[in-house]
Every structure is written in C-alpha cells, then in structure tokens.
Scaffold this active site. Structure first.
Site, short mmCIF file in Angstrom:
data_model
loop_
_atom_site.label_atom_id
_atom_site.label_comp_id
_atom_site.label_asym_id
_atom_site.label_seq_id
_atom_site.Cartn_x
_atom_site.Cartn_y
_atom_site.Cartn_z
N CYS A 112 42.17 46.76 44.54
CA CYS A 112 42.93 46.45 43.33
C CYS A 112 43.55 47.69 42.68
CB CYS A 112 42.05 45.71 42.33
SG CYS A 112 41.53 44.11 42.96
N HIS A 254 45.06 46.40 35.19
CA HIS A 254 44.83 45.46 36.29
C HIS A 254 44.28 44.17 35.69
CE1 HIS A 254 43.37 43.57 39.80
NE2 HIS A 254 42.11 43.89 39.64
N ASN A 284 43.84 37.12 39.16
CA ASN A 284 43.78 38.49 39.71
C ASN A 284 44.52 38.51 41.05
OD1 ASN A 284 43.04 40.87 40.97
ND2 ASN A 284 40.88 40.75 40.40
#
Ligand code: UT7
Length: 335
Positions: A112, A254, A284
């Site tokens: 990520c 994020h 996500n």
C-alpha cells in the site's frame, strides 16, 4: 539548478461493478453496520473476472497522459502487488499498450506504500536528470488474492488504478514535489502476507494452490503501526518541506480505514476536514489509493491550485512513507 519533479497530469480507472456492504452481508457473516462503523467503507469497486491489474493500469495511464496534454514520457513505473503475472513485470506491457514501447518500464512492490515508493523513485530520476517525464501508476486488483470466506479483508479492499505524470520543472512551481521519506520494518513481514507462490513456498507443480494463495492480515497490529508510522513520516516530510503540520492544506492519506485517517489527523493536530477521503465509495485500493484520493479531491474542488499537500501511506512489508508537494492546475481524466 537541479530540476524538481512536478506533477502535470493525473488519471484514474475504476471497474464499473459496485459491491456494497449489503452485497457482502448477503454472502458472509457481516453487516453494513459493522463495516461502516469500523472502517468508514460503504461500497467498493470490484473487477470482473478477466480484467487484470494491467488493464486498469493502462486506462489510468492513458487518463494521466491526456490530463498532462502530452503523451510522451521516457519512463513508466507501475506500483502493484497484484501484477498480471509473477513473471515478467506488468509495466512493459502497459507501456507498449500506451504506445510507449522502448522506454524503461518496471514494477515496484511496496504494497500500500507503493505509490509513495514510486514517487520517490520517479522524483530521483528527474532530479538526477536521467528522466524528463515519468508516468507513475499505482494499480491493484486485490479481489484476485482475497479469500472469498474472509469477511475482514473482503470488507476492506477494492480494485482500481490511479496515475500521475511527473515532469522536470522548478521547485517554486505548483505541482512540485519537495520531499519524500520512506521506511520499512521487516519484523512485520507476516502482518500482511500472501504465503504461497513465491520462492519460499512455491505452489507444488500440478496441484491446486491451497489456502496459501490468499492475502492474510493481522488487522489490529497493522492498524497500530499504520497510525504511528504515518504520523511520524508526515511530520518528517512536512519538516523537510519547511512546513509546520498546521500549514498542511490537505492531508491525503492511504485510504485503509477512516479511523486510521482520523487518528493520524489527530496526531498532526489537523481537523479531519483537512483530510481527503473517498474510502466510503472505494475502500482500500492498495497502491491506487493515494492517486485515486488525489484525483477525487482535485475533481471535487477540495484541492485547489497551490494547496500544500501531504501524502502518507503504510503497507505490507511493513513499508511506509510520506511526501510533501503543492497542488498543480490539472484536471483529472478517467481512462
Ligand atoms: O492497506 C494496508 C494497511 N491496512 C490497514 O491499515 C488495515 C488496518 N486494520 C484495520 O483496519 C482493522 O483492524 C480491521 C478493519 C481490519 C478490523 O477491525 P478491528 O476493529 O481491528 O477488528 P478485529 O480484527 O479485532 O476483529 C474484531 C471482531 C472479530 O470477532 P471476534 O473474534 O471478536 O468474535 C472479527 O472476527 O470483529 C470480527 N470481524 C468482523 N465482523 C463482522 C472482522 N471483520 C468483520 C466483518 N464483519 N467484516
């Protein structure tokens, strides 16, 4: 004077299929109430079978090149942990599909945090004078590695791609990236893991891969470290840019969990209104999460030209990072 990396285009690509929390609750022991209160997510986009990361990456790249108004770049970096194949990298194929055959193109794996690792990489090439224009793409299709029976991970992840074009410019220009810092901690290597299929645990020839093919995550551990590392990295990036955290006009974290975003904003002393978030609609999206959040914030007018922007992420590895930049006058384009 050394050139500075300047963002001059931004593009996105999302699968059309929307999967709501109620859709998940129809097949798993979960509920809209649990998912939305624990994560802030209400729906996510999921790629149809046959759509690969490279397809979304190509489309987002095309959008970014259009947004930049110039389809030429001399390097393509693709941040992803769900490449089209284990070998070779997906970036060369994406580059040729964008009419960029011949330019250096490679994949970068930092889960990520991949977009920020890619930003550091592209920025370094531009600062060194090795590249004039770089296409940086963050793309993932986590739906291809999630355990269909794991309610915790299926609730969180969605698919998508976002991309930016960086060009050589001057540090005073809107769009200039002034600092990027990165970090890692391999003691957390099993907190986010796809166990099988690599050289340590190859899939036995001729056998159907078992449980080891799926993504697993120790959610609470990741949550705690994400808040610590994203807050620290953000402070460092702000300081390197000569900003106090209160100078940040827009924090673009994020999009892992709305509670993580809130906790990082609290630690930086920022009101949550100064955070960009699209987690409610997209969940996500791993390496795509920051460019997708940037594009949404720019498209909605939340981000304005000249705004001081702080990006930060935490992901598997563990890896983390943060970057400071000002926002350019660019219109996001969907590929
Ligand atoms: O992108 C890389 C970085 N990733 C992250 O930053 C993710 C960080 N972690 C998180 O966001 C959270 O840890 C989760 C959202 C993944 C989980 O939330 P949590 O509040 O930490 O829950 P938990 O894992 O401690 O689980 C609490 C309970 C468990 O049940 P028991 O053992 O108490 O009976 C889980 O099985 O909640 C259960 N649970 C669910 N229940 C309903 C986990 N997922 C779900 C679900 N629906 N979707």
């Amino acid at each position: 004077m050394q050139p500075a990396p300047v963002i001059c285009g931004i593009g996105t690509s999302l699968p059309s299929r929307v999967v709501t929390n109620d859709d998940l609750a129809a097949e798993l022991d979960t509920s809209d109430e649990w998912i939305s209160t624990r994560t802030g997510i209400r729906e996510r986009r999921i790629a149809d079978p046959g759509t690969a990361t490279g397809d979304l990456a190509r489309a987002a790249g095309e959008g970014a090149l259009k947004s930049a108004g110039d389809a030429s770049v001399d390097m393509v970096v693709l941040a992803t942990t769900t490449p089209d194949h284990r070998c070779p990298a997906t970036a060369p194929d994406v580059a040729q599909r964008l009419g960029l055959t011949g330019v250096p193109a490679w994949d970068l794996s930092a889960v990520c945090s991949g977009f920020l690792y890619g930003l550091a990489c592209a920025s370094s090439f531009i600062r060194a004078g090795t590249a004039e224009r770089v296409l940086l793409i963050g793309a993932d299709t986590y739906s291809t590695i999630l355990d269909p029976n794991d309610r915790a991970t299926r609730a969180i992840f969605g698919d998508g791609a976002g991309a930016v074009v960086l060009r050589a410019g001057s540090p005073a220009e809107d769009g200039a990236v002034s600092s990027v810092n990165l970090g890692s901690d391999g003691t957390l290597r099993d907190a986010i893991l796809v166990e099988g299929g690599g050289s340590r645990s190859p899939f036995p020839p001729g056998e159907v891969p078992g449980e080891g093919r799926y993504f697993t995550m120790r959610g609470k551990t990741v949550f705690r470290h994400a808040v610590d590392r994203m807050s620290e990295a953000s402070r460092t990036a702000a300081e390197s840019a000569g900003w106090d955290p209160s100078d940040i006009d827009c924090l673009v974290p994020h999009q892992a969990n709305a509670r993580i975003i809130q906790a990082v904003a609290d630690r930086l002393g920022l009101p949550v209104e100064r955070c960009a978030s699209n987690i409610e609609r997209l969940g996500n999206t791993a390496a795509a999460s920051i460019p997708l959040a940037l594009a949404d914030a720019a498209g909605s007018g939340r981000l304005r030209t000249g705004d001081r922007v702080l990006l930060t992420a935490f992901g598997g590895g563990a890896t983390w990072g943060a970057a400071a930049l000002t926002w350019p006058d660019v219109a996001p384009m969907a590929g």
